[in-house]
Motif scaffolding. Structure first.
Motif, PDB file in Angstrom:
ATOM      1  N   ASP A 152      14.500 -27.769 -59.954  1.00  0.00           N
ATOM      2  CA  ASP A 152      13.603 -27.005 -58.881  1.00  0.00           C
ATOM      3  C   ASP A 152      12.566 -28.081 -58.685  1.00  0.00           C
ATOM      4  O   ASP A 152      12.559 -29.072 -58.834  1.00  0.00           O
ATOM      5  CB  ASP A 152      13.055 -25.643 -59.263  1.00  0.00           C
ATOM      6  N   ASP A 153      11.802 -27.466 -57.466  1.00  0.00           N
ATOM      7  CA  ASP A 153      10.914 -28.300 -57.112  1.00  0.00           C
ATOM      8  C   ASP A 153       9.814 -28.725 -57.886  1.00  0.00           C
ATOM      9  O   ASP A 153       8.920 -29.804 -57.784  1.00  0.00           O
ATOM     10  CB  ASP A 153       9.965 -27.567 -55.603  1.00  0.00           C
ATOM     11  N   GLU A 154       9.755 -27.952 -59.012  1.00  0.00           N
ATOM     12  CA  GLU A 154       8.630 -28.477 -60.071  1.00  0.00           C
ATOM     13  C   GLU A 154       9.337 -29.132 -61.156  1.00  0.00           C
ATOM     14  O   GLU A 154       8.595 -29.414 -62.276  1.00  0.00           O
ATOM     15  CB  GLU A 154       8.019 -27.213 -60.589  1.00  0.00           C
ATOM     16  N   GLY A 155      10.419 -29.700 -61.152  1.00  0.00           N
ATOM     17  CA  GLY A 155      11.328 -30.297 -62.045  1.00  0.00           C
ATOM     18  C   GLY A 155      12.041 -29.395 -63.428  1.00  0.00           C
ATOM     19  O   GLY A 155      12.211 -30.082 -64.359  1.00  0.00           O
ATOM     20  N   ARG A 156      12.138 -28.292 -63.008  1.00  0.00           N
ATOM     21  CA  ARG A 156      12.689 -27.310 -64.158  1.00  0.00           C
ATOM     22  C   ARG A 156      13.954 -27.427 -64.070  1.00  0.00           C
ATOM     23  O   ARG A 156      14.528 -27.395 -62.817  1.00  0.00           O
ATOM     24  CB  ARG A 156      12.155 -25.991 -64.174  1.00  0.00           C
ATOM     25  N   THR A 157      14.753 -27.529 -65.060  1.00  0.00           N
ATOM     26  CA  THR A 157      16.332 -27.397 -64.853  1.00  0.00           C
ATOM     27  C   THR A 157      16.543 -26.037 -64.760  1.00  0.00           C
ATOM     28  O   THR A 157      16.234 -25.071 -65.521  1.00  0.00           O
ATOM     29  CB  THR A 157      17.078 -27.850 -66.402  1.00  0.00           C
ATOM     30  N   GLU A 158      17.691 -25.930 -63.800  1.00  0.00           N
ATOM     31  CA  GLU A 158      18.186 -24.521 -63.217  1.00  0.00           C
ATOM     32  C   GLU A 158      19.771 -24.507 -63.624  1.00  0.00           C
ATOM     33  O   GLU A 158      20.442 -25.314 -63.494  1.00  0.00           O
ATOM     34  CB  GLU A 158      18.122 -24.277 -62.025  1.00  0.00           C
ATOM     35  N   PHE A 159      20.019 -23.305 -64.186  1.00  0.00           N
ATOM     36  CA  PHE A 159      21.467 -22.890 -64.438  1.00  0.00           C
ATOM     37  C   PHE A 159      21.429 -21.420 -63.700  1.00  0.00           C
ATOM     38  O   PHE A 159      20.843 -20.702 -63.350  1.00  0.00           O
ATOM     39  CB  PHE A 159      21.704 -22.498 -65.776  1.00  0.00           C
ATOM     40  N   THR A 160      22.708 -21.443 -63.143  1.00  0.00           N
ATOM     41  CA  THR A 160      23.149 -20.115 -62.217  1.00  0.00           C
ATOM     42  C   THR A 160      24.463 -19.690 -62.753  1.00  0.00           C
ATOM     43  O   THR A 160      25.413 -20.432 -63.362  1.00  0.00           O
ATOM     44  CB  THR A 160      23.365 -20.578 -60.897  1.00  0.00           C
ATOM     45  N   MET A 161      24.778 -18.372 -62.680  1.00  0.00           N
ATOM     46  CA  MET A 161      26.073 -17.871 -62.865  1.00  0.00           C
ATOM     47  C   MET A 161      26.055 -16.535 -62.168  1.00  0.00           C
ATOM     48  O   MET A 161      25.187 -16.052 -61.550  1.00  0.00           O
ATOM     49  CB  MET A 161      25.994 -17.329 -64.458  1.00  0.00           C
ATOM     50  N   ASN A 162      27.365 -16.165 -61.673  1.00  0.00           N
ATOM     51  CA  ASN A 162      27.632 -15.219 -60.781  1.00  0.00           C
ATOM     52  C   ASN A 162      28.516 -13.948 -61.639  1.00  0.00           C
ATOM     53  O   ASN A 162      29.325 -14.337 -62.577  1.00  0.00           O
ATOM     54  CB  ASN A 162      28.262 -15.376 -59.469  1.00  0.00           C
ATOM     55  N   PHE A 163      28.138 -12.616 -61.425  1.00  0.00           N
ATOM     56  CA  PHE A 163      29.168 -11.557 -62.222  1.00  0.00           C
ATOM     57  C   PHE A 163      29.530 -10.618 -60.873  1.00  0.00           C
ATOM     58  O   PHE A 163      28.943 -10.520 -59.954  1.00  0.00           O
ATOM     59  CB  PHE A 163      28.023 -11.023 -63.151  1.00  0.00           C
ATOM     60  N   ILE A 164      30.697 -10.046 -61.321  1.00  0.00           N
ATOM     61  CA  ILE A 164      31.071  -8.899 -60.485  1.00  0.00           C
ATOM     62  C   ILE A 164      30.848  -7.778 -61.208  1.00  0.00           C
ATOM     63  O   ILE A 164      31.186  -7.620 -62.489  1.00  0.00           O
ATOM     64  CB  ILE A 164      32.668  -9.023 -60.123  1.00  0.00           C
ATOM     65  N   ILE A 165      30.296  -6.594 -60.790  1.00  0.00           N
ATOM     66  CA  ILE A 165      30.049  -5.313 -61.348  1.00  0.00           C
ATOM     67  C   ILE A 165      30.881  -4.367 -60.784  1.00  0.00           C
ATOM     68  O   ILE A 165      30.826  -4.030 -59.412  1.00  0.00           O
ATOM     69  CB  ILE A 165      28.522  -5.056 -61.138  1.00  0.00           C
ATOM     70  N   TYR A 166      31.819  -3.586 -61.341  1.00  0.00           N
ATOM     71  CA  TYR A 166      32.575  -2.518 -61.003  1.00  0.00           C
ATOM     72  C   TYR A 166      31.851  -1.213 -61.421  1.00  0.00           C
ATOM     73  O   TYR A 166      31.564  -1.203 -62.687  1.00  0.00           O
ATOM     74  CB  TYR A 166      33.885  -2.710 -61.529  1.00  0.00           C
TER      75      TYR A 166
END
Length: 90
Positions: free
Chosen positions: A72-86
């Motif tokens: 991010d803009d502050e130098g922190r490592t970012e991870f993302t994940m996506n889920f489907i909720i039924y």
């Protein structure tokens, strides 16, 4: 399909930390706790003034494993994940 009569929503979770191993560990911890969960009741919540109703969840399914999207803009490592909720119709 098995989910006829159910609604679905997708959510994205982003985690960040100054240390890449800690960000990865947090991302996989969330992934492990959410993916493949069945029969949950998610409580209602208000976020940014928007009210989300309680949901009777049939399944939470990951779309992909945690993925590093850089820093991010502050130098922190970012991870993302996506889920489907039924979930059940109210």
């Amino acid at each position: 399909t098995a989910w006829d009569g159910f609604l679905q929503e997708t959510i994205q979770v982003i985690v960040r930390d100054w240390e890449t191993p800690k960000a990865r560990e947090l991302a996989y911890s969330i992934y492990d706790k959410m993916h493949g969960r069945f029969g949950l009741i998610l409580p209602s919540a208000t976020i940014g003034g928007k009210v989300y109703e309680q949901k009777h969840v049939a399944e939470i399914s990951a779309i992909q494993e945690p993925y590093c999207i850089g820093t991010d803009d502050e130098g922190r490592t970012e991870f993302t994940m996506n889920f489907i909720i039924y979930y059940k119709r109210s």
